[in-house]
Write an enzyme that holds these catalytic residues in place. Sequence first.
Site, PDB file in Angstrom:
ATOM      1  CB  CYS A 184       6.308   4.248  20.184  1.00 31.87           C
ATOM      2  SG  CYS A 184       4.842   3.960  21.172  1.00 31.87           S
ATOM      3  CD  GLN A 204      -7.054  -0.240   7.473  1.00 31.98           C
ATOM      4  OE1 GLN A 204      -7.947  -1.068   7.633  1.00 31.98           O
ATOM      5  NE2 GLN A 204      -5.854  -0.386   8.011  1.00 31.98           N
ATOM      6  CB  SER A 219      -2.262  -3.224   0.851  1.00 28.95           C
ATOM      7  OG  SER A 219      -1.208  -4.006   1.367  1.00 28.95           O
ATOM      8  CB  SER A 220      -1.813  -8.541  -0.676  1.00 29.88           C
ATOM      9  OG  SER A 220      -1.902  -9.872  -0.258  1.00 29.88           O
ATOM     10  CG  HIS A 221      -0.515  -6.474   4.789  1.00 31.26           C
ATOM     11  ND1 HIS A 221      -0.620  -6.109   6.111  1.00 31.26           N
ATOM     12  CD2 HIS A 221      -0.190  -5.352   4.112  1.00 31.26           C
ATOM     13  CE1 HIS A 221      -0.364  -4.806   6.223  1.00 31.26           C
ATOM     14  NE2 HIS A 221      -0.104  -4.333   5.025  1.00 31.26           N
ATOM     15  CB  THR A 246      11.187  -9.949 -11.525  1.00 32.81           C
ATOM     16  OG1 THR A 246      12.371  -9.827 -12.325  1.00 32.81           O
ATOM     17  CG2 THR A 246      10.433 -11.206 -11.929  1.00 32.81           C
ATOM     18  N   GLY A 306       0.788  -1.223   0.000  1.00 36.18           N
ATOM     19  CA  GLY A 306       0.000   0.000   0.000  1.00 36.18           C
ATOM     20  C   GLY A 306       0.823   1.277   0.000  1.00 36.18           C
TER      21      GLY A 306
END
Length: 374
Positions: free
Chosen positions: A322, A177, A197-199, A235, A69
């Site tokens: 943080c 999201q 995004s994939s994850h 690639t 992302g």
Amino acid sequence: MIYLDYAATTPISEKALNVYIEVSRKAFGNSNSLHDVGESAKALLEGSRELLASLIGGDARGIYFTSGGSESNVLAIQSLLNGVQPQKKHIISTMIEHSSIHTYLTFLQTKGYEVTFLLPDEKGSIDLESIKLALREDTGLVSIQHASGELGTIQNLQEIGELLLQHGILLHSDCVQSFGKVAIDVKAFNIAALSFSSHKVYGPKGVGAVYLNPSVYWTPTIPGTTHESGFRPGTVNIPGAASFATAAKEIYDNMENEHARIYQLRTYLFEKLSAYQNELTILNNENQLPHIIGMTINGIEGQYTMLECNRYGLAISTGSACQVGMQKPSRSLLALGMKPDQAKQYIRISLGKQTTMDHMDQLSTVLKDLISKN
């Protein structure tokens, strides 16, 4: 450990994992190679491209695979800017964007661009009127996320897209999201580019995509690139792309039912905590992703709440970053009008496929115990 941090990342689904393994074994070729092994990999890549495009109502020619992302956001924004008239150096965005966008737009200010960062209302919504007022003759791009990963607030992209179409201004949206959680229609939204995004949808990490409307003019960030039609060098990760498409199809097939189930879990948690309204402030917007629950506990820093939850086997997150061991209030929360001390109290609970009512019971018990000891 009970995982309640799905807005940060999701565990890969069994089906997506199996596809990743199988493709790694059997379709290992470079999709740019002209021999049969390369052609086989290319066919699989194009199938993954078509599947992802179909989920957002887009054209497969507009899908470009990336490493995730954040890279998608940067490449989409820069590629679009490369294609607009050189005098259009004004960009409009918001103070609640993902750090990848905010950081890159701040960098662009050192390169001759002027950026207007809009403030949301107290619930995280961007008012259309504020966008209208910010528009200028030299505005070339507007970048507004579809849904905040920190707040959960969903922006009305259709309304925003219609406004920008009237002025001939390009719209980019970070949909990392919202993808797989709510319907996305690139045509109805009049989007020039979006990132996902994939994850975040139970696919592998290290894979993402950009959708660039094929009718929009753009030029590559790195000239001379051959992969992904010049959009990105390197690639292509064929196993990742196939696994991403598989995970996305899974989550889209069950999106409506899962949305209703997650909303029930959210409502149930609120009921369990209803007696503590004086001690809790919950961000609850009617235009909000149901799986993201943001709240502050009066008098208790979010990092302490997170660590206590972790001690009892619950993985949640804070809404603040943080840095060098020092907790700093979140830019997004300050943009809502929170004072720094209140922003530091923020925690984010995010639900997913494995979340149950029992998990909500355990979480509410820990939070109630924390409040009673405070």
